[in-house]
Design an enzyme around this catalytic site. Structure first.
Site, PDB file in Angstrom:
ATOM      1  N   GLY A   1       0.783  -1.229   0.000  1.00 29.36           N
ATOM      2  CA  GLY A   1       0.000   0.000   0.000  1.00 29.36           C
ATOM      3  C   GLY A   1       0.813   1.276   0.000  1.00 29.36           C
TER       4      GLY A   1
ATOM      5  N   ARG B   1       2.904  -0.571  -6.340  1.00 30.34           N
ATOM      6  CA  ARG B   1       2.929   0.758  -6.937  1.00 30.34           C
ATOM      7  C   ARG B   1       4.247   1.495  -6.647  1.00 30.34           C
ATOM      8  NH1 ARG B   1      -1.857   3.598  -7.339  1.00 30.34           N
ATOM      9  NH2 ARG B   1      -2.695   2.183  -5.763  1.00 30.34           N
TER      10      ARG B   1
ATOM     11  N   TYR C   1     -11.299   5.763 -10.327  1.00 30.61           N
ATOM     12  CA  TYR C   1     -11.080   6.303  -8.989  1.00 30.61           C
ATOM     13  C   TYR C   1     -11.137   7.828  -8.920  1.00 30.61           C
ATOM     14  CZ  TYR C   1      -8.942   1.675  -8.223  1.00 30.61           C
ATOM     15  OH  TYR C   1      -8.698   0.331  -8.140  1.00 30.61           O
TER      16      TYR C   1
ATOM     17  N   CYS D   1     -15.781   5.754 -26.301  1.00 36.27           N
ATOM     18  CA  CYS D   1     -17.142   6.284 -26.369  1.00 36.27           C
ATOM     19  C   CYS D   1     -17.830   6.175 -25.016  1.00 36.27           C
ATOM     20  CB  CYS D   1     -17.933   5.545 -27.445  1.00 36.27           C
ATOM     21  SG  CYS D   1     -19.539   6.275 -27.764  1.00 36.27           S
TER      22      CYS D   1
ATOM     23  N   TYR E   1      -0.949  -0.422 -12.441  1.00 33.28           N
ATOM     24  CA  TYR E   1      -2.389  -0.480 -12.715  1.00 33.28           C
ATOM     25  C   TYR E   1      -2.758   0.264 -13.996  1.00 33.28           C
ATOM     26  CZ  TYR E   1      -1.921  -1.852  -7.902  1.00 33.28           C
ATOM     27  OH  TYR E   1      -1.495  -2.474  -6.757  1.00 33.28           O
TER      28      TYR E   1
END
Length: 439
Positions: free
Chosen positions: A240, A288, A327, A362, A391
């Site tokens: 995290g 990450r 997000y 679209c 991600y």
């Protein structure tokens, strides 16, 4: 915020010593560009910080962030282990050279067939529920079989509610109040529980929630060690660790963070008598943090549209970078062919404008940015969307029947294609039309 932005003599943005404009011309757009040296530097920064204060330490790369085979090989070479959350990630990890003992499988709502597959690979299994425990006992011979459990410490944090993985609203892990009972149940079945794991959320830049979660996990582990007579081989604090996406955010200062976390860890080991001759390993699971700022997404401006608002239209969309749509996430954008003054631009800078950067999917939600301040953008300009290493491709899709982009690895100014751009034919390769429907 450190943009990790380098500008060459032409005024173009560089990544890994390579000119982004030249990369776009050679490989086309949209294009993911990954900086090998940045990944290696990120790994070493974390590893060196933690091992300075606690030598029995391992990094488990949370590979859901980016499972490109070359990225995995880079981290395998650096000595990383892997946090895998699906059988596919286990398969990928093994394929890229990670030995089974360097892979921890933490699945969620896992089927019996998946448990059988993972057991057959020799990878360690970290269980998420009593249901998994009972079903695993029917899949394997429990006698002496080493397992661990994911525990929900009732502490949650993250950059978005969908990324908070601890607390009463989370679907993950066994309740902390039943931990002693579950470990004892596993022992009674014949299993050998040797680890405990937690994960509170993703994109965390404030160390306080992580410190609290470490404290709570260690208290749970201590009670389990004493109440169920468990000799832990490892205690996994999860991942995290965030990276700065917005200009006002700063990179987590990893050295004092590591000192504080290891201090809590060692103190709790001593408090609960777990600091004997063979101390448990400390694991953390950054994803990450290792790869997020090591890549960019290059996208070409093809449309300038003056509607009720001013839209800058580009040749990629949320099928290539889902985070802004999913997000509401911020990704910094640099006009790569006009990068000279990118760090200093603000709303008072002469010649800038406030615009929306829109993708080519679209959907009304296909926007990379609203009211973003950029230098005057023209059709043909090249945009670099920053922090696209985590991600991005791993969440990419073929929505709107758009083939997924290529990926390029750069190091010391040299570039290599590490994933071919998909073709229209790739959209339909695995589809079968019944004979009766053929024309």
């Amino acid at each position: 915020m450190d943009l990790n932005l380098k500008v060459n003599q032409k005024g173009h943005m560089d990544i890994g010593g390579a000119d982004t404009v030249e990369l776009a011309e050679e490989y086309g757009t949209p294009l993911y560009v990954i900086d090998e040296d940045r990944i290696r530097d990120n790994y070493k920064r974390v590893y060196n910080a933690f091992t300075k204060y606690y030598s029995d330490f391992k990094i488990l790369y949370a590979c859901k962030a980016n499972t490109n085979l070359s990225v995995m090989r880079i981290l395998e070479e650096e000595g990383s282990c892997v946090d895998a959350v699906s059988p596919g990630e286990v398969y990928t990890s093994l394929k890229t050279g990670f030995s089974p003992d360097r892979i921890l499988f933490t699945g969620n709502n896992v089927t019996n067939e998946e448990l059988k597959y993972v057991d057959g690979t020799g990878v360690r299994i970290n269980l998420d529920s009593i249901s998994q425990l009972k079903r695993l006992s029917k899949v394997v011979d429990p006698e002496g079989y080493k397992i661990s459990f994911r525990v929900n410490p009732m502490v949650g944090a993250g950059h978005h509610e969908h990324c908070i993985t601890g607390g009463e609203m989370s679907k993950f892990g066994i309740k902390e109040s039943e931990a002693v009972e579950v470990y004892q149940m596993a022992k009674d079945m014949g299993f050998n529980p040797i680890g405990m794991h937690t994960h509170i959320g993703s994109g965390i830049l404030d160390p306080e929630p992580f410190k609290l979660a470490t404290t709570v996990l260690m208290d749970i582990a201590g009670k389990v060690a004493q109440g169920a007579d468990i000799d832990f081989e490892f205690l996994d604090l999860g991942g995290g660790l965030g990276i700065p996406y917005e200009p006002e955010e700063n990179l987590l200062d990893i050295d004092p963070f590591a000192e504080e976390i290891t201090g809590i860890f060692k103190s709790k080991l001593s408090e609960y008598g777990m600091d004997g001759a063979k101390k448990p390993y400390m694991y953390i699971e950054p994803g990450r943090y290792l790869v997020g700022d090591a890549a960019i997404l290059l996208s070409r401006v093809n449309t300038i549209k003056e509607s009720y608002r001013k839209f800058i239209g580009v040749d990629s969309g949320f099928n290539t970078l889902l985070r802004p749509a999913m997000y509401g996430s911020y990704h910094h954008i640099v006009v790569a062919n006009k990068a000279k003054d990118a760090k200093e631009i603000n709303e008072n800078t002469p010649g800038v404008e406030k615009i929306d950067v829109a993708g080519n999917v679209c959907e009304s939600g296909d926007l990379f940015a609203r009211d973003r301040i950029l230098p005057k953008v023209e059709e043909g300009d090249l945009l670099a969307i920053m922090n696209a290493g985590a991600y991005s491709f791993s969440m990419a899709s073929q929505y709107n029947s758009r083939p997924r982009p290529a990926e390029v690895l750069v190091s010391d100014g040299k570039s290599e294609i590490i994933r071919e751009r998909e073709t229209y034919e790739d959209l339909y390769n695995n589809q079968i039309v019944p004979k009766r429907l053929e024309k």
